[in-house]
Structures are given as structure tokens and as C-alpha cells.
Design a protein around this motif. Structure first.
Motif, short mmCIF file in Angstrom:
data_model
loop_
_atom_site.label_atom_id
_atom_site.label_comp_id
_atom_site.label_asym_id
_atom_site.label_seq_id
_atom_site.Cartn_x
_atom_site.Cartn_y
_atom_site.Cartn_z
N SER A 1 0.83 -1.41 0.04
CA SER A 1 0.13 0.20 -0.04
C SER A 1 0.89 1.23 -0.03
O SER A 1 2.18 1.31 0.11
N GLY A 2 0.14 2.43 -0.18
CA GLY A 2 1.11 3.67 -0.15
C GLY A 2 1.36 4.22 -1.47
O GLY A 2 0.35 3.68 -2.15
N SER A 3 2.13 4.94 -1.44
CA SER A 3 2.49 5.82 -2.96
C SER A 3 3.11 4.66 -3.55
O SER A 3 3.47 3.59 -3.29
N PHE A 4 3.22 5.23 -4.93
CA PHE A 4 4.08 4.23 -5.70
C PHE A 4 5.55 3.90 -5.38
O PHE A 4 5.53 2.74 -5.31
N SER A 5 6.17 5.18 -4.71
CA SER A 5 7.52 4.66 -4.27
C SER A 5 7.29 3.48 -3.00
O SER A 5 8.39 2.83 -3.02
N ASP A 6 6.62 3.97 -2.21
CA ASP A 6 6.39 2.80 -0.83
C ASP A 6 6.28 1.49 -1.58
O ASP A 6 6.67 0.41 -1.12
N LYS A 7 5.25 1.42 -2.49
CA LYS A 7 5.00 -0.11 -3.07
C LYS A 7 6.19 -0.45 -3.80
O LYS A 7 6.67 -1.53 -3.44
N ILE A 8 7.02 0.42 -4.48
CA ILE A 8 8.21 -0.18 -5.01
C ILE A 8 9.21 -0.87 -3.85
O ILE A 8 9.75 -1.89 -3.93
N GLU A 9 9.21 -0.04 -2.80
CA GLU A 9 10.27 -0.30 -1.69
C GLU A 9 9.93 -1.65 -1.36
O GLU A 9 10.71 -2.70 -1.05
N THR A 10 8.53 -2.05 -0.86
CA THR A 10 7.93 -3.14 -0.45
C THR A 10 8.18 -4.59 -1.33
O THR A 10 9.06 -5.51 -1.06
N VAL A 11 8.09 -4.22 -2.52
CA VAL A 11 8.27 -5.28 -3.72
C VAL A 11 9.67 -5.48 -3.76
O VAL A 11 10.20 -6.63 -3.84
N LYS A 12 10.65 -4.65 -3.85
CA LYS A 12 11.91 -5.02 -3.77
C LYS A 12 12.53 -5.74 -2.82
O LYS A 12 13.31 -6.28 -3.19
N SER A 13 12.04 -5.23 -1.63
CA SER A 13 12.63 -6.09 -0.35
C SER A 13 12.35 -7.89 -0.67
O SER A 13 12.86 -8.40 -0.18
#
Lengths: 456, 456
Positions: B244-256
Motif C-alpha cells: 500500500s501507500g505511494s508508488f514509491s512505497d510499493k516499489i520499496e515493499t516489492v523490492k525487499s
């Protein structure tokens, strides 16, 4: 293994420049249709077979493309019928839908089906493809567009006057000076047949007469004789073989033959009314002419018959045609609905404009400015400018990949893009764009604002 | 007996107002396509069956409309085959052509067939009907238009950036604020499957994940378990169920989650590049969002995946979609031709604009001035004025018959014609025209020149 790609015979792919040229013609016609108060409708590409079959004669039935029923279509065929292995008998069992063959029958179907929603007189136009399983040959295709305008629900001859104006407007707008709008009247043809006592041979008579241009007087008479029209009868209408002079001259000649025929004189009266109105509403670039041999689908038309020929010197069949039909919707149960309409031959108009080099230069314009791609940073800088240009209505694009400059300029050349913008490190540092004209080769540094002004 | 007219189920007649509204959408899309440098092509309505069959899976093959061969089509079927009475076996014997099912396969065929005439990268758009023998239901038709824009011959991610800009431009121009452009990347989905050791179950995995919105986390997990993905595996990607959250937040989650997957991280890099570019080229009315459950035709896309949803509050499926496919033309023998494209859902956009009342008033305009018909002399006087109005771009028409005034005004009302001109004996004598506004009821005598000025 990969398939070698091809398309069915009689069909065409249209390249970008071809689509643009076709759209130029279609858009011109459409805008005049609207200018004259016609409204667009669209009907499905396929109709129930019952709607189409039997409307175009046996030959027409044969040329209609039938669509195979979906699913297990053979299941519904009983074994006795199946055993016959007869294509004609089988067709209606395995196919219930067919591609439309023209726009006229679907229009009649539309009018009857929606008669309670329509405000008559109904002025409609329709520009859609039709399909015919004809043997393909030069200029004859299995898929082609028809551009039709019709009015149903009024017997007023002002419709005929308006359609002549419409032809003149469209061809003038297409910069196609010197077309001839040939007019005839079914009642005049009926009058001839009546005068010579051959009313029962009307079709044979007019089919022969229609060939006068092509095969000459002697051969036309020969054909009439073969069809059982006597020499004496033919001699009664001898003057029609040498009709000449102005519209009025011709009318006088024909009148002298038709005096004794009520229907014939009615046709004359209609022709005179239309001619008189047109003389008060002069045409811009077209000429209205009387062609008493013109028959075009005689079974169909009941009053005026039109056909347009291209300017002299262009060898091309008719580029438009039409007429009045008094009972089109009768086949679908709606009686007394007189209609009149005309059609534009898109493919032939295309060929004429091509031959006379009449397509405007603007027709091949697509992208106006190509931005050279030097890499990510430069591309992003370019995209900012592109976005602004587009917002100002200027068609612009970025060459997508960082390739050699020569290759990118080559692309602009081949695509016919008139301007290229180069924005590298130096330009970015100075907040400028280097604009190069592909035509003159001139190059100058401009600001984004100047670029927008120059391109708009 | 006359037939009661009807059309095949799943097809539609379009009335004048419906055509006008559809044209408004199509013209807006077309003008933006051109603004972005795309060029139009058109392909035939039917293709050789070999071109289409086998390209859309078994279900697709079944839904393709086949065209019956012309003439004595049964003659070519040998008796042994005929005796089987098997529809599937019979079909290729009696049908060699089929109506196109989408615009993508014909486009691929076009590119391969015309590869020597095309300047790559090739930016093409195509707006034509397609046909599917699907069971008709609300919003699903057997004939409908697709509006596609694609680029082939470039792997540059600036294409993806440009397509997002294009979506934003079109929906802004249609006055449809608040659309969401959802983006995902096939490589991210592949990464998830790799991380949980289920690369061989990629399709099952993504088909299940794609349903997260509809059936919720528990049911998605349930489905994954049924497909043989272990609970332990699923736990490894637990965070994706709560992104959830912004585009960048989501990217961070997925990246992990994807750190250990090379392909997954490549997908992340692509998403980041596109997001960064869009942040420097801000969208006007649309929002770009990351939706890691988005899969859309997974077998097909190899990189970016797009889907557009209507503004919040409108319950409607996606109104657009697309993505990158790395080997579209391979099926026709042309390798290494990367493509990316998007599509607009005309029927759904129509319904959304209708629901939000976003069609401009001008869309229902047709004829602007109707001239009342009082008989021949008056009609000719009127036609002179009509001719001048039309020449000045004003859509005008004469009521064709001399009928009661009330009936003629009634016609103007029903047709939504805003002005009526009355020109009887008195007006003609004074060289004037009586202009009446159908909206306000106001009436005034004007000269022809004034009328032209007022109407232009």
C-alpha cells in the motif's frame, strides 16, 4: 514453421499514406453531408441472411458472403438433407448470417425497424464497408467502402435539386473541377417503351439503349431487334439516337417523341423542374447534363436517375450515382415510403485524384518535429519540449533510441517529417533547442517558446 | 409476406446521436494518436484462416467467425471426410477465411508482410471493428471497435513513458478527470514466482494473484494452495498481499521481496525508470499507480503491463489496457521485433461519459437552420439562402414538402434544430428572412447577410 503472411484475394491493406488520402476524401464527403443536414447511422457488418437474400437477384445471392454458424453447426442438419451433399441446400442450414452486400438494403431494414423513433423525412448518411464475392480484378475488390446519402419520406423534387447541389459541393471541395452530373428519369424510359408499344420489353429496351455510348447506334438497334422490338417501332424513336445540344435542346427533342405518353411527359416535367431550379442555383464546378440512355439498376429506380462522370480526359467509369426509388421499404412491410439517394465511389475518386495529382500536400503530413535522442538525460529534456508542443497542437515525437545521428535523420527523411530538433549537452546548458529544417537544411538555435510559435 | 426486420444478436444499429457520440470519442482518440506521431493503417475485415487460427488459444479459435467458401463449397470435400459429419473436421474444408478477432494479430501480419516498406520504429494506430462469437451479454457484443496504438522495433522505455502520456492526454481531452493508469511488469511477476520456487507455476500463480481485488487474500491463497504452491512458499511473499501507500512505497515493499531475483529486479528497474520520467513530465488528470496483481493476458506481455480504470465512483471494468510484448511478429517469421501498445475501450468509455454526463452539448448538434416550405416559389427563395449559408459552413436545410407550419416546426423540434427561418410572400417582397429561435421563441426579420453572420 512460420507462415508466410498474405491476405485474401480481393482485399487490401492500407498503408499510412493510403489511409490518410482515403480519410481526406471521406472527411470531405462527410463534412458536406452534415453541411446539407444529413445525419449518420451505422448498421452491423453482418445481417440475418433473410434480410439480404433475395434482394439482389440470383447473382447477388451468389455473391453474398455467408458466415458459418458457430459451434457444432452440422448437428442441426438432418441426415436426409446431409446425404444430398448439395451446397445450395446446405447453405441455409449451416449459415444464418451474411456480410452486408450494400448499404441500401440495411438502410431500408433500419428505417422499418426503427420507424417509431425516426422523424420523417429522414436524411441519413452512411459510410461503411460492404463485401462481395465477385471475381477480383483491377479496381474491383471484395471489400470496399460505400458512401451513401438518402432521404426517405418525401416525394419533393427539391430533394433531387439538393442532391445535385451536394454532388457539386463535394467535388468542388475535392478540387475536382469539370465533373458532369448526368441525369435521366425512369418515366422517360417508360415513355419511350410505351410510345413504341414495347412496355412489356422495357428492361430489354433500356439495357440495349444504355450501351449506346459503348457500342454505337447500329449495334443498339441490332440488340433491340434480337429482343423482338420491330424495326418500325424503333424508327418511331429514331431522334433519341441523335439527341444533342444543351439540356433544353435535348428536352425539346425528347418531348416531341413523348407527347402521346402520359408517363413520359411526367418524366419530362420532373426533368424540367429540376433543370429550372438548378439554373437559379448555379453549380460551382459541375455541369448538369441530360443523358436519356442512362438506366443504372432500372428495376430499382422509379424517378430521377443520376450518374457522375470524372472530368474529361480521365478514363474512369462513373464516380457516383443514385436516383429515386418509390418503394424501398416495402420489402420489409413499410409501404409508401419514397426515397432518393446518391452514392460516392470512394475507390474511383481516389484514383481520379491520384491521376490528376489533386491530393493536397498536407495529406501526407504526419509528425511535424522529430527530436533526436542522445541518451536518457537529453531525452527527458526533449520530452519536456515535446509535451509542450503537443499541448499546443503540434505533432511531435522523440526518436526512441540513442542511435547514430545519421540514422535518426534518415528516419525523419523517410517518414517525411519536416523538422528535426537537436538538443545535446550544449543546448541544454543554454536552455535552447537546435531546430533544423529538413527541406532547406537551415539550422538555428531557438527557445522553446519560439519553437512552439514557429511550429504552430 | 413482408419480413419483420431484426438484426443478429450481439450486434447493434447506431442512431444518429449514438454515431455522433461515438465519433466524438473516436475523433478525440485519433487526434491524440496523430499528435503523438502515430500513423494510421487499415487491414481487411477478413483474413486467411491460417493467419488467425491458433493465435488465441482453443477458446479463441472457437469464437472466431468463419466465412463459408463461395460457390459449390461441398464439391471440394472428399466423401470420406464428409461421411464423418464432424463440424470441427469440416470447418477448414468449407471455410478459408475468417473475420478478424482483434487488431493485434492482423497488425503483426501487416508488419511482417510489409517489412520492406516500413520505417522502423513503426508507430501505427488502427481503429476498426472486430468480431467474436461470444455469448452476448450486457456490454459484450459480437461486433465492436478496437482503438489501438502500438510501436514496434524499439526496446526503449520512453515508449512506455509516452503511452502513459497518451492515456493522460486522451482522457483529459475527453474531460474524464480522475482516471487511474495502473502499471505492472511481467518481470516482477516472474520474480515472485522465482523467489518462491514456483517458476513452473507462473501462470497459475498470477491468475490467482490477479483476483486479489475481487476475492480477497484468503481465497487467493486458497487457490494457490490448490494449484500446488506450498504454504511456506506463499509466506515468502506475504508482503505483496498488503502492498500500500505511494508508488514509491510499493516499489520499496516489492523490492525487499525480489532482492534475490535477477529478473524481478530488472522489472523493478523498469518500473522505477518510468515512474521517475513521469514525475518529471507530470500527468494532467490521470494518476499513475503500481498494481502488482495486474496480469492481463500474461502469456503475451513480456515487460510493462497497463490497465486504466474509470474515475472512482463509476462501476466499470477497465477502459483501456496494454503492455510490451517482445516477440509478436515471431509467429509470422520476423524475430526480435519488440513491440509495446495500448488500447482504448470505446464502448466502455461511451458508457462512462454517458453516466457522468460528460458528452459536450455540441455533440448532438446537426442542422442549425431549417427553412420552412411554403411552396415552389418560396422554396426556391429559401434554397438561395441555404446555398449561401452552407457555403459559409452553416449546416442548413429546406423542409422538403409544403406542409402545415406546425408540422414543420415540430420536425425542427424533434430533430433538435435550434433555428427556423420563415420566408413567405411578405419576407420575399422585402428581401428579408424571419429568423426564429426554437429555444427562446424570439423572432426577428433579418437580411441574408445578417443571418449568415448570426449563424456562423
Amino acid at each position: 514453421m512460420a507462415q508466410k503472411p498474405s491476405i485474401p484475394k480481393g482485399t487490401r491493406d492500407f498503408s499510412p499514406i493510403e489511409v490518410s488520402k482515403r480519410n481526406y476524401i471521406v472527411d470531405t464527403i462527410k463534412s458536406k453531408f452534415q453541411n446539407f443536414g444529413f445525419q449518420p447511422i451505422e448498421t452491423p457488418s453482418f445481417e440475418n441472411s433473410a434480410t439480404l437474400m433475395g434482394k439482389y437477384g440470383d447473382e447477388g445471392d451468389r455473391l453474398i458472403f455467408k458466415i458459418l454458424n458457430s459451434g457444432d453447426f452440422l448437428k442441426k442438419v438432418d441426415d436426409t438433407t446431409y446425404a444430398e451433399k448439395d451446397s445450395l441446400v446446405m447453405t441455409p442450414k449451416i449459415s444464418e448470417k451474411a456480410l452486408r452486400y450494400d448499404l441500401t438494403v440495411p438502410f431500408a431494414r433500419y428505417v422499418v425497424q426503427h420507424q417509431n423513433e425516426i422523424d420523417f423525412p429522414f436524411k441519413r448518411y452512411q459510410i461503411q464497408p460492404v463485401w462481395r464475392a465477385d471475381r477480383p480484378q483491377k479496381g474491383r475488390f471484395r471489400e470496399f467502402y460505400q458512401c451513401d446519402a438518402d432521404v426517405v419520406g418525401s416525394k419533393s423534387l427539391f430533394q433531387e435539386v439538393d442532391f445535385i447541389q451536394l454532388y457539386d459541393s463535394v467535388f468542388t471541395a475535392l478540387n475536382l473541377d469539370g465533373t458532369t452530373i448526368k441525369m435521366n428519369n425512369r418515366k422517360v424510359l417508360s415513355g419511350f417503351a410505351e410510345v413504341i408499344g414495347a412496355s412489356d420489353k422495357l428492361i430489354d429496351f433500356t439495357v440495349a439503349l444504355d450501351k449506346l455510348d459503348k457500342i454505337g447506334e447500329e449495334n443498339v438497334k441490332e440488340e433491340m431487334l434480337t429482343k423482338g422490338i420491330s424495326e418500325e417501332a424503333i424508327s418511331k424513336i429514331q431522334p433519341i439516337f441523335n439527341v444533342s445540344g444543351s439540356f433544353s435542346d435535348k428536352i425539346e427533342t425528347v418531348k416531341s417523341i413523348l407527347e402521346s405518353s402520359e408517363i413520359g411527359m411526367e418524366g419530362i416535367k420532373e426533368l424540367e423542374f429540376i433543370q429550372e431550379a438548378i439554373s437559379q442555383l448555379p453549380l460551382q464546378t459541375a455541369t448538369l447534363d441530360l443523358d436519356i440512355t442512362l438506366a443504372r439498376g432500372l428495376n430499382y429506380y422509379t424517378g430521377a436517375i443520376f450518374e457522375v462522370s470524372a472530368p474529361e480526359g480521365v478514363s474512369m467509369g462513373s464516380i457516383g450515382g443514385g436516383g429515386r426509388y418509390d418503394d424501398l421499404t416495402g420489402i420489409f412491410g413499410l409501404k409508401d415510403m419514397s426515397g432518393v439517394g446518391i452514392s460516392f465511389g470512394l475507390d474511383r475518386i481516389y484514383l481520379v485524384l491520384e491521376e490528376l495529382n489533386k491530393f493536397p500536400d498536407t495529406v501526407s503530413e504526419n509528425t511535424k518535429v522529430l527530436f533526436v535522442n542522445f541518451g536518457e538525460t537529453e531525452a527527458l529534456y526533449a520530452m519536456q519540449a515535446i509535451k509542450k508542443l503537443r499541448a499546443n497542437g503540434v505533432s511531435a515525437e522523440l526518436y526512441p533510441d540513442k542511435k547514430k545521428m545519421g540514422k535518426q535523420f534518415d528516419y525523419a527523411n523517410k517518414r517525411n517529417i519536416p523538422f528535426v530538433v537537436v538538443a545535446g549537452e550544449t543546448e541544454i546548458a543554454n536552455d535552447l533547442l537546435a531546430l533544423k529544417s529538413m527541406k532547406t537544411g537551415e539550422q538555428e538555435d531557438v527557445s522553446l517558446q519560439t519553437l512552439i510559435t514557429k511550429m504552430s
